[in-house]
Design a protein around this motif. Structure first.
Motif, PDB file in Angstrom:
ATOM      1  N   TYR A   1     -22.776   2.177 -51.738  1.00 18.01           N
ATOM      2  CA  TYR A   1     -23.725   1.322 -51.028  1.00 18.01           C
ATOM      3  C   TYR A   1     -23.086   0.710 -49.789  1.00 18.01           C
ATOM      4  O   TYR A   1     -23.678   0.685 -48.714  1.00 18.01           O
ATOM      5  CB  TYR A   1     -24.237   0.217 -51.969  1.00 18.01           C
ATOM      6  CG  TYR A   1     -24.885  -0.928 -51.251  1.00 18.01           C
ATOM      7  CD1 TYR A   1     -26.162  -0.802 -50.716  1.00 18.01           C
ATOM      8  CD2 TYR A   1     -24.218  -2.138 -51.079  1.00 18.01           C
ATOM      9  CE1 TYR A   1     -26.745  -1.846 -50.035  1.00 18.01           C
ATOM     10  CE2 TYR A   1     -24.801  -3.178 -50.405  1.00 18.01           C
ATOM     11  CZ  TYR A   1     -26.063  -3.030 -49.882  1.00 18.01           C
ATOM     12  OH  TYR A   1     -26.637  -4.067 -49.198  1.00 18.01           O
ATOM     13  N   ILE A   2     -21.834   0.231 -49.956  1.00 21.13           N
ATOM     14  CA  ILE A   2     -21.159  -0.414 -48.824  1.00 21.13           C
ATOM     15  C   ILE A   2     -20.972   0.581 -47.678  1.00 21.13           C
ATOM     16  O   ILE A   2     -21.269   0.289 -46.523  1.00 21.13           O
ATOM     17  CB  ILE A   2     -19.790  -0.970 -49.261  1.00 21.13           C
ATOM     18  CG1 ILE A   2     -19.974  -2.079 -50.285  1.00 21.13           C
ATOM     19  CG2 ILE A   2     -19.005  -1.485 -48.075  1.00 21.13           C
ATOM     20  CD1 ILE A   2     -20.718  -3.264 -49.785  1.00 21.13           C
TER      21      ILE A   2
ATOM     22  N   GLU B   1     -24.095   1.286 -45.825  1.00 23.78           N
ATOM     23  CA  GLU B   1     -24.472   0.236 -44.892  1.00 23.78           C
ATOM     24  C   GLU B   1     -23.562   0.218 -43.675  1.00 23.78           C
ATOM     25  O   GLU B   1     -24.013  -0.064 -42.565  1.00 23.78           O
ATOM     26  CB  GLU B   1     -24.453  -1.130 -45.591  1.00 23.78           C
ATOM     27  CG  GLU B   1     -25.719  -1.411 -46.365  1.00 23.78           C
ATOM     28  CD  GLU B   1     -26.968  -1.408 -45.495  1.00 23.78           C
ATOM     29  OE1 GLU B   1     -27.369  -0.324 -45.058  1.00 23.78           O
ATOM     30  OE2 GLU B   1     -27.538  -2.473 -45.267  1.00 23.78           O
TER      31      GLU B   1
ATOM     32  N   LEU C   1     -25.333   0.507 -40.220  1.00 26.87           N
ATOM     33  CA  LEU C   1     -25.252  -0.613 -39.270  1.00 26.87           C
ATOM     34  C   LEU C   1     -24.703  -0.156 -37.934  1.00 26.87           C
ATOM     35  O   LEU C   1     -25.243  -0.516 -36.874  1.00 26.87           O
ATOM     36  CB  LEU C   1     -24.342  -1.705 -39.835  1.00 26.87           C
ATOM     37  CG  LEU C   1     -25.045  -2.807 -40.608  1.00 26.87           C
ATOM     38  CD1 LEU C   1     -24.025  -3.660 -41.310  1.00 26.87           C
ATOM     39  CD2 LEU C   1     -25.866  -3.662 -39.669  1.00 26.87           C
TER      40      LEU C   1
ATOM     41  N   TYR D   1     -27.420   1.696 -36.170  1.00 27.56           N
ATOM     42  CA  TYR D   1     -28.444   0.878 -35.497  1.00 27.56           C
ATOM     43  C   TYR D   1     -27.946   0.452 -34.124  1.00 27.56           C
ATOM     44  O   TYR D   1     -28.664   0.522 -33.123  1.00 27.56           O
ATOM     45  CB  TYR D   1     -28.783  -0.397 -36.288  1.00 27.56           C
ATOM     46  CG  TYR D   1     -29.136  -0.218 -37.736  1.00 27.56           C
ATOM     47  CD1 TYR D   1     -29.865   0.878 -38.164  1.00 27.56           C
ATOM     48  CD2 TYR D   1     -28.749  -1.158 -38.684  1.00 27.56           C
ATOM     49  CE1 TYR D   1     -30.174   1.034 -39.494  1.00 27.56           C
ATOM     50  CE2 TYR D   1     -29.066  -1.006 -40.018  1.00 27.56           C
ATOM     51  CZ  TYR D   1     -29.771   0.091 -40.421  1.00 27.56           C
ATOM     52  OH  TYR D   1     -30.072   0.244 -41.732  1.00 27.56           O
TER      53      TYR D   1
ATOM     54  N   ALA E   1     -29.125   1.632 -30.000  1.00 28.96           N
ATOM     55  CA  ALA E   1     -29.563   0.680 -28.979  1.00 28.96           C
ATOM     56  C   ALA E   1     -28.621   0.629 -27.792  1.00 28.96           C
ATOM     57  O   ALA E   1     -28.892  -0.092 -26.839  1.00 28.96           O
ATOM     58  CB  ALA E   1     -29.700  -0.703 -29.601  1.00 28.96           C
TER      59      ALA E   1
ATOM     60  N   SER F   1     -34.462   1.394 -32.360  1.00 29.41           N
ATOM     61  CA  SER F   1     -33.365   0.925 -33.182  1.00 29.41           C
ATOM     62  C   SER F   1     -33.830  -0.169 -34.142  1.00 29.41           C
ATOM     63  O   SER F   1     -33.423  -0.215 -35.303  1.00 29.41           O
ATOM     64  CB  SER F   1     -32.261   0.410 -32.279  1.00 29.41           C
ATOM     65  OG  SER F   1     -31.385  -0.382 -32.991  1.00 29.41           O
ATOM     66  N   TYR F   2     -34.737  -1.040 -33.663  1.00 28.68           N
ATOM     67  CA  TYR F   2     -35.260  -2.113 -34.515  1.00 28.68           C
ATOM     68  C   TYR F   2     -36.023  -1.528 -35.705  1.00 28.68           C
ATOM     69  O   TYR F   2     -35.829  -1.941 -36.844  1.00 28.68           O
ATOM     70  CB  TYR F   2     -36.162  -3.028 -33.686  1.00 28.68           C
ATOM     71  CG  TYR F   2     -36.700  -4.200 -34.456  1.00 28.68           C
ATOM     72  CD1 TYR F   2     -35.959  -5.367 -34.549  1.00 28.68           C
ATOM     73  CD2 TYR F   2     -37.928  -4.142 -35.089  1.00 28.68           C
ATOM     74  CE1 TYR F   2     -36.429  -6.436 -35.260  1.00 28.68           C
ATOM     75  CE2 TYR F   2     -38.413  -5.210 -35.803  1.00 28.68           C
ATOM     76  CZ  TYR F   2     -37.665  -6.360 -35.888  1.00 28.68           C
ATOM     77  OH  TYR F   2     -38.133  -7.415 -36.609  1.00 28.68           O
ATOM     78  N   ASN F   3     -36.885  -0.538 -35.432  1.00 34.12           N
ATOM     79  CA  ASN F   3     -37.635   0.080 -36.526  1.00 34.12           C
ATOM     80  C   ASN F   3     -36.695   0.756 -37.514  1.00 34.12           C
ATOM     81  O   ASN F   3     -36.878   0.670 -38.735  1.00 34.12           O
ATOM     82  CB  ASN F   3     -38.609   1.131 -35.979  1.00 34.12           C
ATOM     83  CG  ASN F   3     -39.736   0.484 -35.243  1.00 34.12           C
ATOM     84  OD1 ASN F   3     -40.044  -0.673 -35.484  1.00 34.12           O
ATOM     85  ND2 ASN F   3     -40.354   1.216 -34.341  1.00 34.12           N
TER      86      ASN F   3
ATOM     87  N   LEU G   1     -33.670  -0.088 -38.107  1.00 32.97           N
ATOM     88  CA  LEU G   1     -32.972  -1.139 -38.860  1.00 32.97           C
ATOM     89  C   LEU G   1     -33.823  -1.640 -40.012  1.00 32.97           C
ATOM     90  O   LEU G   1     -33.358  -1.746 -41.145  1.00 32.97           O
ATOM     91  CB  LEU G   1     -32.622  -2.286 -37.914  1.00 32.97           C
ATOM     92  CG  LEU G   1     -31.804  -3.443 -38.494  1.00 32.97           C
ATOM     93  CD1 LEU G   1     -30.836  -3.941 -37.465  1.00 32.97           C
ATOM     94  CD2 LEU G   1     -32.660  -4.575 -38.962  1.00 32.97           C
ATOM     95  N   ILE G   2     -35.110  -1.932 -39.727  1.00 33.70           N
ATOM     96  CA  ILE G   2     -35.973  -2.471 -40.782  1.00 33.70           C
ATOM     97  C   ILE G   2     -36.088  -1.464 -41.924  1.00 33.70           C
ATOM     98  O   ILE G   2     -35.830  -1.777 -43.093  1.00 33.70           O
ATOM     99  CB  ILE G   2     -37.372  -2.784 -40.209  1.00 33.70           C
ATOM    100  CG1 ILE G   2     -37.298  -3.926 -39.213  1.00 33.70           C
ATOM    101  CG2 ILE G   2     -38.353  -3.103 -41.332  1.00 33.70           C
ATOM    102  CD1 ILE G   2     -37.297  -5.285 -39.819  1.00 33.70           C
TER     103      ILE G   2
ATOM    104  N   THR H   1     -32.760  -0.755 -43.774  1.00 31.01           N
ATOM    105  CA  THR H   1     -32.341  -1.835 -44.661  1.00 31.01           C
ATOM    106  C   THR H   1     -33.186  -1.855 -45.929  1.00 31.01           C
ATOM    107  O   THR H   1     -32.663  -2.107 -47.017  1.00 31.01           O
ATOM    108  CB  THR H   1     -32.431  -3.184 -43.941  1.00 31.01           C
ATOM    109  OG1 THR H   1     -31.766  -3.057 -42.703  1.00 31.01           O
ATOM    110  CG2 THR H   1     -31.793  -4.268 -44.742  1.00 31.01           C
ATOM    111  N   ILE H   2     -34.492  -1.576 -45.797  1.00 24.13           N
ATOM    112  CA  ILE H   2     -35.317  -1.503 -47.012  1.00 24.13           C
ATOM    113  C   ILE H   2     -34.747  -0.444 -47.946  1.00 24.13           C
ATOM    114  O   ILE H   2     -34.563  -0.670 -49.147  1.00 24.13           O
ATOM    115  CB  ILE H   2     -36.788  -1.182 -46.654  1.00 24.13           C
ATOM    116  CG1 ILE H   2     -37.418  -2.356 -45.937  1.00 24.13           C
ATOM    117  CG2 ILE H   2     -37.586  -0.887 -47.920  1.00 24.13           C
ATOM    118  CD1 ILE H   2     -38.819  -2.074 -45.452  1.00 24.13           C
TER     119      ILE H   2
END
Lengths: 121, 510
Positions: free
Chosen positions: B140-141, B144, B148, B151, B155, B166-168, B170-171, B174-175
């Motif tokens: 998991y780490i 991410e 990260l 993302y 950008a 990039s924002y989309n 990220l959202i 992250t989900i």
């Protein structure tokens, strides 16, 4: 968790979406903390290890591992929030708005212009 | 301790440490950062080749971090599957690192160069870490870490549409990651362990527990978001088409693949094959979704007007192939999908790099403006044609081998109706790549463009390639295109390794 999920879907404001994301993540952190709890459990510090031997009886202690895991996951969550907020600042500079609907409208105009350009060429 | 034993750790530690060194070296001279990236990824490539070789000869390598014995400590495991994927990922990131040198200077800007390479190294750390680790939370780490930096890298370009993309990303990313985290929590709750091999043995008694079923579903959804399985693919289009091309290339070739790797690992090594496919109807669901993904991805690709969006859409269909092979879950189809991990990484990596060099030289994004590029950039366009043919699945190219294996695998499973799906998508693929290739070589150039080149009519080789991309960007694309052909003819090299890995996965071993 679902409150956060709802906020991410329904809110047009980008900052509110991030707040929703944080609620979503915090729900999972709390889940991890609850699985560590134990009835009548105390802090997992071995006071007299000499008397108990190398492997003391684990029953009276709360499980410390989920706390450690979640400490790491919180760090990840903080970094995600930081990156997202930095992105929002740059989006605001570029588009002059943080309303998702307005940004989508601007982008639609841009793609439309591009298609027009292709048709002309 | 012998050197071989610490190598699995070194594969992730080298890029991690170099991502710390890069900002320091960048203070002295910005160019040093690029040299460090190339050296570090090359070192990773050599190490993973060595690891794969010793895995194939002597069996699984396991490294205990800090000397703690698993299941208490964190274990890094290299078996034939992870060794295979590790070599691909480190090789592609090495190739992209070479190509990044020129591209980043112009398209990202000198002042952001050091930042770019730091993030790039972190992304490589995450990707290689996912492949080597044998611990769920560690996975998991790393997931991410890779996401990260992904993302931020999307950008980093100059276009403002990249920010929203990039924002989309990220959202949604992250989900997906939070769902995976929740699933790991469920597994820890019922078993009290995080080590993959240990989970596999302990879960065997618990397959009818609701908690385990929910955890499995959450894993599949979480990873499906990360590698853009059909209904969850919305983030991919923006992120892959708006990012700087080097980044599109590494996102498509490495980040998507390691997420698919993680899903295969969870389905086959953490849970068992019987659980994933007999107790749950996951095979039916994944088969349906992946065939929809293949068709929809192909049809949508036809409608695109820009080159990078077209490549991004075709990734959705190609990931569909990989999932299709996994969901068929017999030895031949799984072999096919493992080879397709390799082939798609090579092809899509090269195609995005070529799209990058077109943008670098001419600033062209739209498909319709590509006319006449076959004369201006002959070598890049030759590479593009080879990779395009390989994406279609023409015999003698690498794409053919994996499609063949998946098709034979679906016949083997008695599901002949997936063969037409593969055929239709290949035909549509022939249409959209054919359109580009036609535009590049045979379409009439605009009038004013044609006159420009006429004064310099000396047909030497040098004058022919004067509009070609810089050599640093040309060599990686040519090598990758060459590999497309090489693995199409000498298919037995990847196939033998992939067969070994598929056998091991189906036996349920680590």
């Amino acid at each position: 968790m679902m409150i956060g999920f709802y906020a991410m879907i329904a809110m047009p404001n980008l900052v509110k979406k991030i707040i929703g994301l944080n609620i979503f993540q915090t729900a999972v952190y709390l889940f991890y903390i609850t699985i560590a709890a134990r009835y009548d459990g105390t802090v997992p510090i071995i006071i007299d290890s000499g008397a108990l031997g190398l492997f003391p009886d684990p029953v009276p202690y709360a499980n410390p591992l989920p706390h450690v895991l979640i400490l790491t996951a919180i760090v990840v969550g903080v970094s995600v929030t930081a990156v997202a907020l930095a992105l929002i600042i740059r989006i605001h500079r570029a588009y002059d708005t943080i309303d998702e609907d307005k940004i989508i409208a601007i982008q639609k105009i841009e793609t439309h212009k591009n298609i027009q350009k292709i048709k002309e060429a | 301790m012998a050197l071989t034993e610490i190598l699995p750790g070194l594969v992730t530690v080298i890029p991690l440490i170099s991502s710390i060194i890069i900002p320091i070296a960048g203070m002295i001279n910005r160019l040093y950062s690029w040299h460090i990236v190339v050296a570090a990824t090359f070192a990773c490539f050599l190490i993973s080749l060595f690891l794969l070789n010793s895995v194939l000869n002597y069996g699984t390598i396991s490294y205990w971090f800090g000397g703690w014995q698993p299941p208490w400590g964190i274990e890094y495991v290299i078996d034939s599957f992870s060794g295979f994927v590790l070599v691909i990922m480190s090789f592609i990131s090495f190739m992209i690192a070479i190509s990044a040198g020129e591209y980043v200077k112009k398209q990202v800007g000198e002042e952001r160069m050091v930042l770019f390479y730091t993030l790039y190294m972190l992304l490589v750390t995450g990707a290689l870490g996912i492949v080597t680790t044998g611990d769920m939370f560690n996975l998991y780490i790393f997931l991410e870490i890779a996401s990260l930096s992904g993302y931020a890298l999307v950008a980093i370009g100059k276009k403002r549409a990249a920010l929203v993309a990039s924002y989309n990303y990220l959202i949604l990313g992250t989900i997906g990651a939070v769902l995976v985290l929740l699933a790991i929590g469920f597994l820890y709750m019922v078993t009290g362990t995080l080590n993959m091999a240990d989970l596999n043995t302990r879960l065997a008694d618990l397959y009818h527990s609701r908690v385990v079923l929910v955890a499995f579903a959450l894993f599949i959804i979480g990873f499906s978001i990360k590698f853009a399985l059909f209904p969850l693919h919305a983030w991919l289009l923006g992120a892959h088409s708006e990012a700087p091309s080097v980044i599109s290339s590494i996102l498509a070739a490495v980040v998507l693949k390691v997420s698919a790797y993680a899903m295969i690992r969870v389905m086959f090594s953490v849970f068992s094959v019987e659980f994933s496919f007999d107790i749950l109807p996951s095979a039916e669901i994944l088969l349906a979704l992946s065939s929809i993904a293949i068709i929809v991805g192909a049809v949508q690709t036809l409608a695109q007007t820009t080159l990078k969006r077209m490549l991004a859409y075709s990734s959705i269909g190609q990931m569909g192939y990989i999932v299709l092979g996994v969901a068929l879950a017999n030895q031949i189809a799984l072999t096919g999908s493992l080879i397709h991990i390799l082939n798609h990484a090579i092809m899509k990596g090269a195609l995005f790099l070529i799209a990058g060099s077109i943008i670098y030289k001419t600033g062209i994004y739209n498909l319709s403006e590509l006319k006449g590029l076959g004369k201006k950039m002959p070598l890049s366009m030759a590479a593009f044609t080879i990779c395009g043919l390989s994406m279609i699945g023409v015999p003698l190219t690498a794409g053919f081998v994996s499609k063949w294996y998946i098709a034979v695998g679906s016949l083997d499973a008695g599901m002949w109706y997936f063969v037409p799906v593969l055929l239709i998508s290949s035909l549509i693929g022939a249409v959209y790549f054919g359109r580009v290739i036609h535009n590049v070589y045979f379409a009439q150039e605009p009038e004013h463009e044609r006159h420009k080149g006429q004064n310099t009519d000396i047909k030497t080789f040098k004058s022919k390639i004067r509009d070609e991309a810089p050599i640093g960007m040309l060599i990686p694309t040519l090598i990758l295109a060459g590999l497309c052909i090489f693995f199409g003819i000498a298919a037995s090299i990847p196939v033998s390794i992939a067969e070994k890995a598929a056998n091991m996965l189906l036996m349920g071993g680590m």
